[in-house]
Design a protein around this motif. Sequence first.
Motif, short mmCIF file in Angstrom:
data_model
loop_
_atom_site.label_atom_id
_atom_site.label_comp_id
_atom_site.label_asym_id
_atom_site.label_seq_id
_atom_site.Cartn_x
_atom_site.Cartn_y
_atom_site.Cartn_z
N GLY A 1 0.83 -1.20 0.00
CA GLY A 1 0.00 0.00 0.00
C GLY A 1 0.86 1.25 0.00
O GLY A 1 0.93 1.98 -0.98
N ASN A 2 1.56 1.47 1.10
CA ASN A 2 2.38 2.66 1.26
C ASN A 2 3.70 2.50 0.50
O ASN A 2 4.49 1.61 0.79
CB ASN A 2 2.66 2.90 2.75
N LEU A 3 3.95 3.36 -0.49
CA LEU A 3 5.15 3.23 -1.33
C LEU A 3 6.45 3.42 -0.55
O LEU A 3 7.50 2.96 -0.99
CB LEU A 3 5.09 4.25 -2.48
N GLU A 4 6.38 4.04 0.62
CA GLU A 4 7.59 4.23 1.42
C GLU A 4 8.11 2.93 2.03
O GLU A 4 9.22 2.88 2.55
CB GLU A 4 7.32 5.26 2.53
N ASP A 5 7.31 1.86 1.92
CA ASP A 5 7.72 0.58 2.51
C ASP A 5 8.67 -0.21 1.61
O ASP A 5 9.12 -1.28 2.01
CB ASP A 5 6.49 -0.28 2.82
N ILE A 6 8.98 0.27 0.44
CA ILE A 6 9.94 -0.43 -0.41
C ILE A 6 11.34 -0.24 0.14
O ILE A 6 11.66 0.82 0.72
CB ILE A 6 9.84 0.07 -1.88
N THR A 7 12.19 -1.25 0.01
CA THR A 7 13.54 -1.14 0.59
C THR A 7 14.52 -0.56 -0.42
O THR A 7 14.32 -0.65 -1.65
CB THR A 7 14.06 -2.52 1.04
N LEU A 8 15.61 0.00 0.09
CA LEU A 8 16.66 0.54 -0.78
C LEU A 8 17.27 -0.57 -1.64
O LEU A 8 17.61 -0.35 -2.79
CB LEU A 8 17.75 1.20 0.07
N ARG A 9 17.40 -1.75 -1.06
CA ARG A 9 17.98 -2.88 -1.80
C ARG A 9 17.10 -3.28 -2.97
O ARG A 9 17.59 -3.58 -4.06
CB ARG A 9 18.16 -4.06 -0.84
N VAL A 10 15.77 -3.30 -2.77
CA VAL A 10 14.86 -3.63 -3.86
C VAL A 10 14.94 -2.58 -4.96
O VAL A 10 15.00 -2.91 -6.16
CB VAL A 10 13.41 -3.78 -3.34
N LEU A 11 14.97 -1.31 -4.58
CA LEU A 11 15.07 -0.24 -5.59
C LEU A 11 16.34 -0.38 -6.43
O LEU A 11 16.31 -0.27 -7.66
CB LEU A 11 15.04 1.14 -4.91
N ARG A 12 17.45 -0.65 -5.76
CA ARG A 12 18.71 -0.81 -6.49
C ARG A 12 18.66 -2.01 -7.42
O ARG A 12 19.08 -1.93 -8.58
CB ARG A 12 19.87 -0.95 -5.49
N THR A 13 18.12 -3.09 -6.92
CA THR A 13 18.06 -4.31 -7.74
C THR A 13 17.16 -4.13 -8.95
O THR A 13 17.51 -4.57 -10.06
CB THR A 13 17.55 -5.49 -6.87
N LEU A 14 16.00 -3.50 -8.77
CA LEU A 14 15.10 -3.27 -9.90
C LEU A 14 15.74 -2.43 -10.99
O LEU A 14 15.44 -2.58 -12.18
CB LEU A 14 13.80 -2.62 -9.41
N LYS A 15 16.64 -1.55 -10.59
CA LYS A 15 17.35 -0.72 -11.58
C LYS A 15 18.49 -1.48 -12.26
O LYS A 15 18.81 -1.21 -13.42
CB LYS A 15 17.90 0.53 -10.89
N GLU A 16 19.07 -2.44 -11.56
CA GLU A 16 20.27 -3.11 -12.07
C GLU A 16 20.00 -4.37 -12.88
O GLU A 16 20.83 -4.75 -13.71
CB GLU A 16 21.21 -3.46 -10.90
N VAL A 17 18.86 -5.05 -12.64
CA VAL A 17 18.61 -6.30 -13.37
C VAL A 17 18.34 -6.03 -14.84
O VAL A 17 18.07 -4.90 -15.25
CB VAL A 17 17.43 -7.08 -12.75
N ASP A 18 18.41 -7.10 -15.64
CA ASP A 18 18.16 -6.97 -17.08
C ASP A 18 16.68 -6.95 -17.42
O ASP A 18 16.28 -6.41 -18.44
CB ASP A 18 18.83 -8.15 -17.81
#
Length: 278
Positions: free
Chosen positions: A13-30
């Motif tokens: 629900g709350n977008l602030e609950d996403i982790t920094l690690r998930v954000l980095r991974t979503l940007k780095e994967v193919d």
Amino acid sequence: MQGKLYLCATPIGNLEDITLRVLRTLKEVDLIAAEDTRNSIKLLNHFEIKTPMTSYHEYNKIEKAYQLAEKLKAGQNIALITDAGTPGISDPGEELVRICQEEGIEVTSLPGAAACVTALSMSGLPSRRFAFEAFLPREKKERASILSALEQETRTVILYEAPHHLKKTLEELREALGERRVSICRELTKKYETVFCSTLSGACAYYQEHEPRGEFVLVIEGKSLAEIQEERRQSWTEMPVEEHMAHYEAQGIARKEAMKLVAKDRGVSKREIYGMLL
């Protein structure tokens, strides 16, 4: 080198609950495999993530899983996301994980939000042992079978339910389980989050007066061990004592020991059983 599958937990629900690690991974994967790309694009746009997406859902979960496995074996890193919460928990992700394990592909999980754990922690009900049932099946026979099994469940039970099915599900739970404490968590982590603590009867009455809105997680008290023991005692006492003795003696148990077991089952003394047999 083979790629790796990343199970990325996204907010419920709350977008602030996403982790920094998930954000980095979503940007780095193919590639990002998403349960609903139309829903997930809002999340990716919010965090300015440009990684390509592909759909992976209930209706293509086997065929697409093998396609994704081939990409992983070819060296691509793939992130799996669900509509909300942790992939692989009551969604098609479990099939992709299974196939990757069979194919020798590395899988890792990036922890984060999960509605079942969030609701349990807020419920005020025992949390050491719990049974997660997700959504009850819609097929009548299978649904009845699960409700029957839950009647004897001593662990706290967690269920998901949609608003348009909530009233009927609560009535069925009350009929199958009897009176139990329940915490009904609504719109978790969102603006109108609520936790309604009541009994199954109280919840049924409440939602007859108040129309359910939002997504619900039901946390239901398990059956007490004392209640189960009392039911067993009553079932034994309804049986003739001679038949009760025969139950144990047929297992090769000596008569004196059988008398002790019968006395224990019935909650009386061995002397009383001896007198009844005489």
